[in-house]
Each structure stands twice: as structure tokens, then as C-alpha cells.
Design a protein around this motif. Structure first.
Motif, PDB file in Angstrom:
ATOM      1  N   ARG A 122       2.546  68.425   1.156  1.00  0.00           N
ATOM      2  CA  ARG A 122       2.863  68.333  -0.272  1.00  0.00           C
ATOM      3  C   ARG A 122       3.579  69.596  -0.754  1.00  0.00           C
ATOM      4  NH1 ARG A 122      -2.131  65.257  -0.357  1.00  0.00           N
ATOM      5  NH2 ARG A 122      -3.394  67.167  -0.498  1.00  0.00           N
ATOM      6  N   LEU A 125       7.125  69.295   0.317  1.00  0.00           N
ATOM      7  CA  LEU A 125       7.842  68.347  -0.538  1.00  0.00           C
ATOM      8  C   LEU A 125       8.237  69.000  -1.857  1.00  0.00           C
ATOM      9  CD1 LEU A 125       8.894  65.508  -1.039  1.00  0.00           C
ATOM     10  CD2 LEU A 125       6.603  64.869  -1.826  1.00  0.00           C
ATOM     11  N   MET A 126       7.338  69.824  -2.430  1.00  0.00           N
ATOM     12  CA  MET A 126       7.670  70.513  -3.681  1.00  0.00           C
ATOM     13  C   MET A 126       8.793  71.529  -3.467  1.00  0.00           C
ATOM     14  SD  MET A 126       3.988  71.066  -5.632  1.00  0.00           S
ATOM     15  CE  MET A 126       3.112  71.766  -4.232  1.00  0.00           C
ATOM     16  N   ARG A 128      11.213  71.351  -1.227  1.00  0.00           N
ATOM     17  CA  ARG A 128      12.475  70.631  -1.036  1.00  0.00           C
ATOM     18  C   ARG A 128      12.964  70.015  -2.344  1.00  0.00           C
ATOM     19  NH1 ARG A 128      12.250  67.279   4.538  1.00  0.00           N
ATOM     20  NH2 ARG A 128      14.345  66.767   3.756  1.00  0.00           N
ATOM     21  N   THR A 129      12.022  69.595  -3.191  1.00  0.00           N
ATOM     22  CA  THR A 129      12.411  69.052  -4.500  1.00  0.00           C
ATOM     23  C   THR A 129      13.053  70.144  -5.356  1.00  0.00           C
ATOM     24  OG1 THR A 129      10.611  67.445  -4.417  1.00  0.00           O
ATOM     25  CG2 THR A 129      11.569  67.894  -6.578  1.00  0.00           C
ATOM     26  N   ALA A 132      16.485  71.080  -4.227  1.00  0.00           N
ATOM     27  CA  ALA A 132      17.493  70.090  -4.619  1.00  0.00           C
ATOM     28  C   ALA A 132      17.850  70.180  -6.099  1.00  0.00           C
ATOM     29  CB  ALA A 132      16.991  68.686  -4.285  1.00  0.00           C
ATOM     30  N   ARG A 134      15.706  69.778  -8.671  1.00  0.00           N
ATOM     31  CA  ARG A 134      14.896  68.916  -9.527  1.00  0.00           C
ATOM     32  C   ARG A 134      13.578  69.595  -9.838  1.00  0.00           C
ATOM     33  NH1 ARG A 134      16.398  65.276  -5.492  1.00  0.00           N
ATOM     34  NH2 ARG A 134      14.220  64.938  -4.878  1.00  0.00           N
ATOM     35  N   GLU A 135      12.868  69.040 -10.821  1.00  0.00           N
ATOM     36  CA  GLU A 135      11.568  69.569 -11.200  1.00  0.00           C
ATOM     37  C   GLU A 135      10.578  69.329 -10.074  1.00  0.00           C
ATOM     38  OE1 GLU A 135       8.702  71.456 -13.268  1.00  0.00           O
ATOM     39  OE2 GLU A 135      10.762  71.219 -13.967  1.00  0.00           O
ATOM     40  N   ALA A 136      10.027  70.423  -9.528  1.00  0.00           N
ATOM     41  CA  ALA A 136       9.131  70.295  -8.381  1.00  0.00           C
ATOM     42  C   ALA A 136       7.792  69.694  -8.764  1.00  0.00           C
ATOM     43  CB  ALA A 136       8.919  71.669  -7.739  1.00  0.00           C
ATOM     44  N   ARG A 141       1.882  65.410  -8.482  1.00  0.00           N
ATOM     45  CA  ARG A 141       3.168  64.728  -8.567  1.00  0.00           C
ATOM     46  C   ARG A 141       3.738  64.499  -7.168  1.00  0.00           C
ATOM     47  NH1 ARG A 141       6.187  65.408 -13.163  1.00  0.00           N
ATOM     48  NH2 ARG A 141       7.710  64.102 -12.069  1.00  0.00           N
ATOM     49  N   ALA A 142       3.577  65.483  -6.292  1.00  0.00           N
ATOM     50  CA  ALA A 142       4.064  65.330  -4.921  1.00  0.00           C
ATOM     51  C   ALA A 142       3.326  64.197  -4.211  1.00  0.00           C
ATOM     52  CB  ALA A 142       3.884  66.638  -4.148  1.00  0.00           C
ATOM     53  N   ARG A 145       4.675  60.847  -5.314  1.00  0.00           N
ATOM     54  CA  ARG A 145       5.952  60.510  -4.684  1.00  0.00           C
ATOM     55  C   ARG A 145       5.732  60.016  -3.248  1.00  0.00           C
ATOM     56  NH1 ARG A 145       7.809  65.005  -7.816  1.00  0.00           N
ATOM     57  NH2 ARG A 145       7.474  66.496  -6.119  1.00  0.00           N
TER      58      ARG A 145
END
Length: 219
Positions: A122, A125-126, A128-129, A132, A134-136, A141-142, A145
Motif C-alpha cells: 500500500r 501504491l501511494m 506511485r500515485t 504520477a 495525483r493525490e496519494a 484509500r490505497a 483502490r
């Protein structure tokens, strides 16, 4: 007469010194026997060894994470507790020993390892978000997703499709399980064809042999 008196007095002093020396020697022998008894107790009973699996799990999990983009920025060790497999050694009063890996301890360690890897996944994932643009968000939230994308929780997906983090139970049993006759000769413990030096007290048993040092506690 004076010379005889001096000789008699000298003999009394010598006899007194001998008596004191003998008394001290007797006390020393008693202390030595007590110390020997404390370092060579009866070993019959159950002993438990906790095999540390943590570092191996950390290496496997991090190697798996590093296959993904930005995976080198996450260390599963930050979320990993101490992971242990329990090995139970029984030394019977009949001269028979058995040793086995407790399967439940391996299952518990595997579940803890997968939980720690899920935390790191997780976190990745945060990262990488955010990379990119975007809001991590946060871990919740992770996780949302992940569940939308895979239809499974992170822990469940890792349990079904993730990497093998622990040695297989069969591998651990091949290494530790066994049984046979044992004998004690001084401070040498013979388990079947294996001989090792040992030290023990009422609570701990340390076996030091060619395969390394094993530390057991009274079960």
C-alpha cells in the motif's frame, strides 16, 4: 625439657594447620559438587526453541517489491515484527528423544509476514500515485483502490498470489524433525548419530554442535 616443649608446640601448630586445610578442602569439594549439579541437571522433559525467520522474510519480500517501479524506496522491514517458528524437543526419561516443528507457529509467522508486505504494498501504491501527480491519499484509500482493481483485499491477494516469504513447512521439518535414542556423557549430549556439547540450568538448554548453536527454553 624446653626443646621437647617447643617440639610439641610445633607439632600442635602443624596439626592445626592440617586440620584447617582439610576443612577448607572439604568445603571446596562440597561447593564444586553443588556447582556441578547446577550445570548438569536432569534434562528429561520438553524444551522449546524459537527459530528466527525475520531476516529471510525481509530479503524475499524486498526482492519481490523491487521488481516493481519505485519498489526500491520501500522496505518491508519497517512493518515486519520478529517472525519465529517453534521447534519442540522432548527428552524422555526412557532415553528416547523427539523433535518437531509446530505447524501453528509457521502459519502464524506466514500471516504476519503477509500483513507486513501488504502494508509495504500500500505504501508503494501511494508513492506511485504521488509520482504520477495525483493525490496519494492514505493507506485506506490505497486499500480501496486495490480492492476495486483486484476484487480482493491486499492481504487476501498476497495469500493467494503473492511470493513465498517463508521456507516451506516440509523444508523446516526436514531440517528439524527427528527422533531416536539419546545419551548424556558428562557435558556431551548424543542425539542419534549427532554429538554436541551442552550447557543447561532449570530454565535454558544450549546445544553447541557442528550444525551451530541451538538455544531452548523449558516448555
Amino acid at each position: 625439657m624446653k626443646n621437647r616443649g617447643r617440639a610439641r608446640g610445633h607439632r600442635l601448630v602443624v596439626l592445626l594447620l592440617l586440620a584447617v586445610c582439610l576443612a577448607l578442602a572439604a568445603i571446596s569439594c562440597l561447593l564444586a559438587l553443588r556447582l556441578y549439579a547446577r550445570t548438569d541437571p536432569v534434562l528429561a522433559g520438553n524444551w522449546r526453541m524459537r527459530v528466527d525467520l525475520t531476516e529471510g522474510v525481509r530479503m524475499r519480500a524486498n526482492a519481490w517489491l523491487r521488481e516493481a517501479e519505485l519498489g526500491d524506496r520501500v522496505d518491508v522491514g519497517d512493518a515486519l515484527p520478529r517472525l519465529e517458528a517453534t521447534v519442540l524437543l522432548t527428552l524422555g526419561e526412557d532415553g528416547i528423544w523427539t523433535r518437531r516443528v509446530e505447524e501453528t507457529s509457521v502459519g502464524a509467522a506466514r500471516a504476519q509476514a503477509e500483513k507486513a508486505l501488504a502494508v509495504s504494498l500500500r505504501e508503494l501504491l501511494m508513492l506511485r500515485t504521488a509520482e504520477a501527480g495525483r493525490e496519494a491519499g492514505n493507506a485506506e484509500r490505497a486499500e480501496e483502490r486495490v480492492e476495486r482493481a483486484l476484487g480482493l483485499s491486499t492481504e487476501r491477494w498476497l495469500s493467494d498470489y503473492g511470493p513465498s516469504l517463508l521456507p516451506a513447512l516440509t523444508e523446516l521439518r526436514t531440517r528439524y524433525d527427528g527422533s531416536g535414542a539419546y545419551a548424556i556423557e558428562g557435558h556431551t549430549l548424543r542425539l542419534g548419530g549427532r554429538s554436541a556439547h551442552y550447557l543447561a540450568d532449570e530454565r535454558l538448554l544450549v546445544i553447541d554442535g557442528e550444525d551451530g548453536t541451538e538455544v531452548y527454553e523449558r516448555a
